[in-house]
Motif scaffolding. Structure first.
Motif, mmCIF file in Angstrom:
data_model
loop_
_atom_site.group_PDB
_atom_site.id
_atom_site.type_symbol
_atom_site.label_atom_id
_atom_site.label_comp_id
_atom_site.label_asym_id
_atom_site.label_seq_id
_atom_site.Cartn_x
_atom_site.Cartn_y
_atom_site.Cartn_z
ATOM 1 N N TRP A 72 0.840 -1.202 0.000
ATOM 2 C CA TRP A 72 0.000 0.000 0.000
ATOM 3 C C TRP A 72 0.880 1.259 0.000
ATOM 4 N N ASP A 73 1.959 1.253 0.771
ATOM 5 C CA ASP A 73 2.878 2.394 0.782
ATOM 6 C C ASP A 73 3.472 2.622 -0.609
ATOM 7 N N MET A 74 3.813 1.537 -1.273
ATOM 8 C CA MET A 74 4.371 1.645 -2.622
ATOM 9 C C MET A 74 3.323 2.210 -3.583
ATOM 10 N N TYR A 75 2.098 1.750 -3.467
ATOM 11 C CA TYR A 75 1.026 2.260 -4.317
ATOM 12 C C TYR A 75 0.792 3.749 -4.048
ATOM 13 N N ARG A 76 0.793 4.126 -2.774
ATOM 14 C CA ARG A 76 0.557 5.526 -2.415
ATOM 15 C C ARG A 76 1.647 6.431 -3.008
ATOM 16 N N ALA A 77 2.899 5.979 -2.968
ATOM 17 C CA ALA A 77 3.991 6.757 -3.563
ATOM 18 C C ALA A 77 3.805 6.876 -5.078
ATOM 19 N N TYR A 78 3.400 5.785 -5.715
ATOM 20 C CA TYR A 78 3.156 5.809 -7.158
ATOM 21 C C TYR A 78 2.013 6.765 -7.494
ATOM 22 N N ARG A 79 0.927 6.680 -6.723
ATOM 23 C CA ARG A 79 -0.223 7.564 -6.939
ATOM 24 C C ARG A 79 0.179 9.032 -6.758
ATOM 25 N N ASP A 80 0.960 9.320 -5.726
ATOM 26 C CA ASP A 80 1.419 10.690 -5.493
ATOM 27 C C ASP A 80 2.330 11.172 -6.624
ATOM 28 N N MET A 81 3.162 10.276 -7.142
ATOM 29 C CA MET A 81 4.045 10.647 -8.251
ATOM 30 C C MET A 81 3.225 11.032 -9.480
#
Length: 127
Positions: free
Chosen positions: A37-46
């Motif tokens: 989920w943290d990885m997805y959140r970083a991708y979404r923010d990018m």
């Protein structure tokens, strides 16, 4: 009867506090899900930030956040990062240099390095 109730309660306490592989496995899996989920959140923010040159920062941040979850989070970060870079180098043709730089940022964050090392100027403070 009281003795058997006390024995059951004591067994539960000992089992919960011991180095139990079932509990540790569950914790690892939960950390892995949260790390993903943290990885997805970083991708979404990018994607939302849409700032040129910010991808290394988000790579480092996603890996950093995931690894802080524990061994499961670090594992999820490594698997997701490696799979993404393999796909990116094989399919998108971005090149070996970009993949190497991304993997460097991934490892930096996963090993506890401050993601702000890769923060570009112009990236909004909300990230």
């Amino acid at each position: 009867m009281r003795l058997s109730v006390c024995f059951v309660l004591l067994s539960i306490i000992v089992c919960a506090s011991a180095d139990n592989p079932i509990v540790n496995g569950g914790r690892f899996a939960l950390d892995a899900v949260r790390g993903a989920w943290d990885m997805y959140r970083a991708y979404r923010d990018m994607r939302e930030a849409n700032v040129i040159g910010a991808d290394k920062y988000f790579h480092a941040r996603g890996n950093y956040d995931a690894a802080r979850r524990g061994p499961g989070g670090a594992w999820a970060a490594r698997v997701i990062s490696d799979a993404r870079e393999k796909w990116q180098s094989d399919v998108s043709g971005r090149g070996a240099e970009d993949t190497r730089a991304d993997q460097e940022a991934n490892a930096w964050g996963r090993n506890g390095g401050d993601p702000n090392r890769y923060r570009p100027s112009g990236l909004p403070s909300k990230y």
